[in-house]
Design a protein around this motif. Structure first.
Motif, PDB file in Angstrom:
ATOM      1  N   CYS A   1       0.836  -1.204   0.000  1.00 32.64           N
ATOM      2  CA  CYS A   1       0.000   0.000   0.000  1.00 32.64           C
ATOM      3  C   CYS A   1       0.869   1.251   0.000  1.00 32.64           C
ATOM      4  O   CYS A   1       0.639   2.187  -0.774  1.00 32.64           O
ATOM      5  CB  CYS A   1      -0.919  -0.011   1.222  1.00 32.64           C
ATOM      6  N   ALA A   2       1.869   1.279   0.863  1.00 33.89           N
ATOM      7  CA  ALA A   2       2.740   2.456   0.972  1.00 33.89           C
ATOM      8  C   ALA A   2       3.450   2.736  -0.343  1.00 33.89           C
ATOM      9  O   ALA A   2       3.575   3.897  -0.766  1.00 33.89           O
ATOM     10  CB  ALA A   2       3.752   2.250   2.093  1.00 33.89           C
ATOM     11  N   GLU A   3       3.909   1.667  -1.012  1.00 34.71           N
ATOM     12  CA  GLU A   3       4.608   1.845  -2.289  1.00 34.71           C
ATOM     13  C   GLU A   3       3.662   2.402  -3.355  1.00 34.71           C
ATOM     14  O   GLU A   3       4.040   3.266  -4.159  1.00 34.71           O
ATOM     15  CB  GLU A   3       5.199   0.508  -2.754  1.00 34.71           C
ATOM     16  N   LEU A   4       2.439   1.922  -3.370  1.00 36.91           N
ATOM     17  CA  LEU A   4       1.463   2.377  -4.366  1.00 36.91           C
ATOM     18  C   LEU A   4       1.013   3.810  -4.099  1.00 36.91           C
ATOM     19  O   LEU A   4       0.781   4.583  -5.036  1.00 36.91           O
ATOM     20  CB  LEU A   4       0.270   1.430  -4.392  1.00 36.91           C
ATOM     21  N   LEU A   5       0.900   4.161  -2.829  1.00 34.97           N
ATOM     22  CA  LEU A   5       0.519   5.529  -2.482  1.00 34.97           C
ATOM     23  C   LEU A   5       1.566   6.528  -2.981  1.00 34.97           C
ATOM     24  O   LEU A   5       1.229   7.639  -3.401  1.00 34.97           O
ATOM     25  CB  LEU A   5       0.348   5.665  -0.968  1.00 34.97           C
ATOM     26  N   LYS A   6       2.833   6.135  -2.939  1.00 41.09           N
ATOM     27  CA  LYS A   6       3.897   7.007  -3.430  1.00 41.09           C
ATOM     28  C   LYS A   6       3.705   7.356  -4.906  1.00 41.09           C
ATOM     29  O   LYS A   6       4.128   8.411  -5.363  1.00 41.09           O
ATOM     30  CB  LYS A   6       5.267   6.337  -3.250  1.00 41.09           C
ATOM     31  N   LEU A   7       3.068   6.432  -5.634  1.00 38.98           N
ATOM     32  CA  LEU A   7       2.849   6.627  -7.068  1.00 38.98           C
ATOM     33  C   LEU A   7       1.529   7.333  -7.357  1.00 38.98           C
ATOM     34  O   LEU A   7       1.189   7.550  -8.519  1.00 38.98           O
ATOM     35  CB  LEU A   7       2.880   5.276  -7.782  1.00 38.98           C
ATOM     36  N   GLY A   8       0.791   7.662  -6.299  1.00 36.81           N
ATOM     37  CA  GLY A   8      -0.454   8.397  -6.477  1.00 36.81           C
ATOM     38  C   GLY A   8      -1.706   7.559  -6.549  1.00 36.81           C
ATOM     39  O   GLY A   8      -2.790   8.077  -6.847  1.00 36.81           O
ATOM     40  N   ALA A   9      -1.593   6.259  -6.282  1.00 38.69           N
ATOM     41  CA  ALA A   9      -2.757   5.383  -6.360  1.00 38.69           C
ATOM     42  C   ALA A   9      -3.705   5.609  -5.181  1.00 38.69           C
ATOM     43  O   ALA A   9      -3.311   6.104  -4.120  1.00 38.69           O
ATOM     44  CB  ALA A   9      -2.315   3.926  -6.382  1.00 38.69           C
ATOM     45  N   VAL A  10      -4.962   5.252  -5.391  1.00 37.62           N
ATOM     46  CA  VAL A  10      -5.962   5.231  -4.319  1.00 37.62           C
ATOM     47  C   VAL A  10      -6.141   3.765  -3.943  1.00 37.62           C
ATOM     48  O   VAL A  10      -6.696   2.988  -4.716  1.00 37.62           O
ATOM     49  CB  VAL A  10      -7.303   5.834  -4.781  1.00 37.62           C
ATOM     50  N   VAL A  11      -5.634   3.390  -2.781  1.00 44.93           N
ATOM     51  CA  VAL A  11      -5.510   1.979  -2.428  1.00 44.93           C
ATOM     52  C   VAL A  11      -6.657   1.527  -1.521  1.00 44.93           C
ATOM     53  O   VAL A  11      -7.013   2.211  -0.559  1.00 44.93           O
ATOM     54  CB  VAL A  11      -4.161   1.700  -1.733  1.00 44.93           C
ATOM     55  N   HIS A  12      -7.200   0.364  -1.852  1.00 43.51           N
ATOM     56  CA  HIS A  12      -8.259  -0.249  -1.055  1.00 43.51           C
ATOM     57  C   HIS A  12      -7.795  -1.631  -0.602  1.00 43.51           C
ATOM     58  O   HIS A  12      -7.176  -2.367  -1.370  1.00 43.51           O
ATOM     59  CB  HIS A  12      -9.542  -0.409  -1.873  1.00 43.51           C
ATOM     60  N   PHE A  13      -8.117  -1.996   0.632  1.00 40.92           N
ATOM     61  CA  PHE A  13      -7.880  -3.350   1.126  1.00 40.92           C
ATOM     62  C   PHE A  13      -9.171  -4.141   0.989  1.00 40.92           C
ATOM     63  O   PHE A  13     -10.208  -3.719   1.497  1.00 40.92           O
ATOM     64  CB  PHE A  13      -7.456  -3.343   2.597  1.00 40.92           C
ATOM     65  N   VAL A  14      -9.126  -5.262   0.323  1.00 41.89           N
ATOM     66  CA  VAL A  14     -10.307  -6.107   0.151  1.00 41.89           C
ATOM     67  C   VAL A  14     -10.233  -7.248   1.159  1.00 41.89           C
ATOM     68  O   VAL A  14      -9.208  -7.917   1.278  1.00 41.89           O
ATOM     69  CB  VAL A  14     -10.383  -6.672  -1.276  1.00 41.89           C
ATOM     70  N   ARG A  15     -11.329  -7.455   1.881  1.00 45.35           N
ATOM     71  CA  ARG A  15     -11.390  -8.513   2.878  1.00 45.35           C
ATOM     72  C   ARG A  15     -12.316  -9.622   2.393  1.00 45.35           C
ATOM     73  O   ARG A  15     -13.531  -9.484   2.423  1.00 45.35           O
ATOM     74  CB  ARG A  15     -11.885  -7.950   4.216  1.00 45.35           C
ATOM     75  N   LEU A  16     -11.712 -10.702   1.923  1.00 44.02           N
ATOM     76  CA  LEU A  16     -12.490 -11.847   1.474  1.00 44.02           C
ATOM     77  C   LEU A  16     -13.007 -12.616   2.692  1.00 44.02           C
ATOM     78  O   LEU A  16     -12.243 -12.869   3.626  1.00 44.02           O
ATOM     79  CB  LEU A  16     -11.634 -12.776   0.613  1.00 44.02           C
ATOM     80  N   PRO A  17     -14.272 -12.997   2.686  1.00 45.32           N
ATOM     81  CA  PRO A  17     -14.790 -13.777   3.811  1.00 45.32           C
ATOM     82  C   PRO A  17     -14.255 -15.206   3.772  1.00 45.32           C
ATOM     83  O   PRO A  17     -14.086 -15.785   2.698  1.00 45.32           O
ATOM     84  CB  PRO A  17     -16.303 -13.747   3.589  1.00 45.32           C
ATOM     85  N   ALA A  18     -13.950 -15.745   4.952  1.00 41.68           N
ATOM     86  CA  ALA A  18     -13.507 -17.141   5.016  1.00 41.68           C
ATOM     87  C   ALA A  18     -14.631 -18.059   4.576  1.00 41.68           C
ATOM     88  O   ALA A  18     -15.811 -17.793   4.835  1.00 41.68           O
ATOM     89  CB  ALA A  18     -13.060 -17.487   6.431  1.00 41.68           C
ATOM     90  N   GLY A  19     -14.283 -19.131   3.892  1.00 44.14           N
ATOM     91  CA  GLY A  19     -15.290 -20.080   3.435  1.00 44.14           C
ATOM     92  C   GLY A  19     -15.575 -21.153   4.467  1.00 44.14           C
ATOM     93  O   GLY A  19     -14.949 -21.204   5.542  1.00 44.14           O
ATOM     94  N   ASP A  20     -16.494 -22.021   4.147  1.00 47.37           N
ATOM     95  CA  ASP A  20     -16.856 -23.106   5.060  1.00 47.37           C
ATOM     96  C   ASP A  20     -15.684 -24.037   5.322  1.00 47.37           C
ATOM     97  O   ASP A  20     -15.598 -24.657   6.392  1.00 47.37           O
ATOM     98  CB  ASP A  20     -18.028 -23.910   4.485  1.00 47.37           C
ATOM     99  N   GLU A  21     -14.787 -24.131   4.345  1.00 50.04           N
ATOM    100  CA  GLU A  21     -13.643 -25.029   4.484  1.00 50.04           C
ATOM    101  C   GLU A  21     -12.367 -24.280   4.876  1.00 50.04           C
ATOM    102  O   GLU A  21     -11.268 -24.825   4.801  1.00 50.04           O
ATOM    103  CB  GLU A  21     -13.419 -25.790   3.180  1.00 50.04           C
TER     104      GLU A  21
END
Length: 237
Positions: A196-216
């Motif tokens: 994230c920090a590296e991408l922010l330096k380049l001007g990106a708008v960074v999002h963290f995606v949280r995938l839900p854990a599955g049944d397995e």
């Protein structure tokens, strides 16, 4: 001879089964440059003699990536069977790559994603995920996704990979989408923040995606797409 042929057929069926569970057709695998090898050692002496999926890397414009003085093809391999005891002191690896071949980002080929156009247009969002095949599957679902060989595989010699710095990042939405078990792994969280920090330096708008854990248990981007589909991922993003 019959026993040998049977073993080879069994190994080939592992390849077919692995593609099928990922939702990748044989034609799609071929378009992406993937192929099956009966023995990874036939590719490189340092690899174990096990069946693998061979995953070559390409530049965004589709050219093969090479490394070393001999211009060897840069690749990673997905093991389709566990290596024998003693091959690694850690838990059996799922992926291997040639020693001293460096780090590169994976741009899936043959998926319909026009990488040169996408990368120069900052209005088009990008996903960054852990794993080449996850990146391939996401691209096949219509999401331009850059695959990393590992959660920290975005730098080399302390610097962001040149193929990433070459992307027009100014105000571009970037979705870092690591596996769901990130929630319990501090080292993966640290990798996410560093990227994230590296991408922010380049001007990106960074999002963290949280995938839900599955049944397995753990859910990766590929698992989520296979189980939920593209519309669900768009909603999550």
């Amino acid at each position: 001879m019959g026993a040998v042929i049977s073993l080879r057929n069994d190994a080939a069926s592992l390849y077919s089964a692995d593609l099928k569970r990922r939702g990748i057709s044989t034609a799609q695998a071929e378009a992406a440059g993937l192929w099956f090898e009966q023995s990874a050692r036939d590719l490189l002496a340092e690899f174990p003699a096990l069946p693998v999926i061979f995953i070559p890397y390409f530049t965004p414009d589709g050219a093969e990536i090479t490394y070393g003085d001999a211009a060897s093809l840069f690749c990673r391999v997905r093991l389709l069977a566990d290596p024998p005891k003693g091959f690694s002191q850690k838990k059996p690896p799922k992926y291997l790559q040639p020693s001293n071949s460096g780090v590169r980002a994976y741009f899936a080929k043959g998926t319909g994603v026009d990488w040169p156009s996408v990368l120069c247009d900052p209005t088009q969002p990008l996903i960054v995920t852990e794993g080449e095949l996850k990146g391939l599957i996401a691209c096949l679902h219509g999401f331009p996704t850059i695959g990393l060989g590992g959660v920290y595989s975005f730098t080399q010699d302390g610097a962001l990979l040149p193929e990433l710095t070459a992307i027009d990042m100014q105000n571009r939405a970037i979705y870092i989408t690591y596996d769901s078990d990130l929630a319990t792994k501090a080292d993966v969280q640290a990798a996410e923040w560093k990227l994230c920090a590296e991408l922010l330096k380049l001007g990106a708008v960074v999002h963290f995606v949280r995938l839900p854990a599955g049944d397995e248990g753990k859910t990766g981007l590929d698992d989520y797409l296979i189980a939920k589909g593209g519309d669900a991922l768009r909603e999550l993003l």
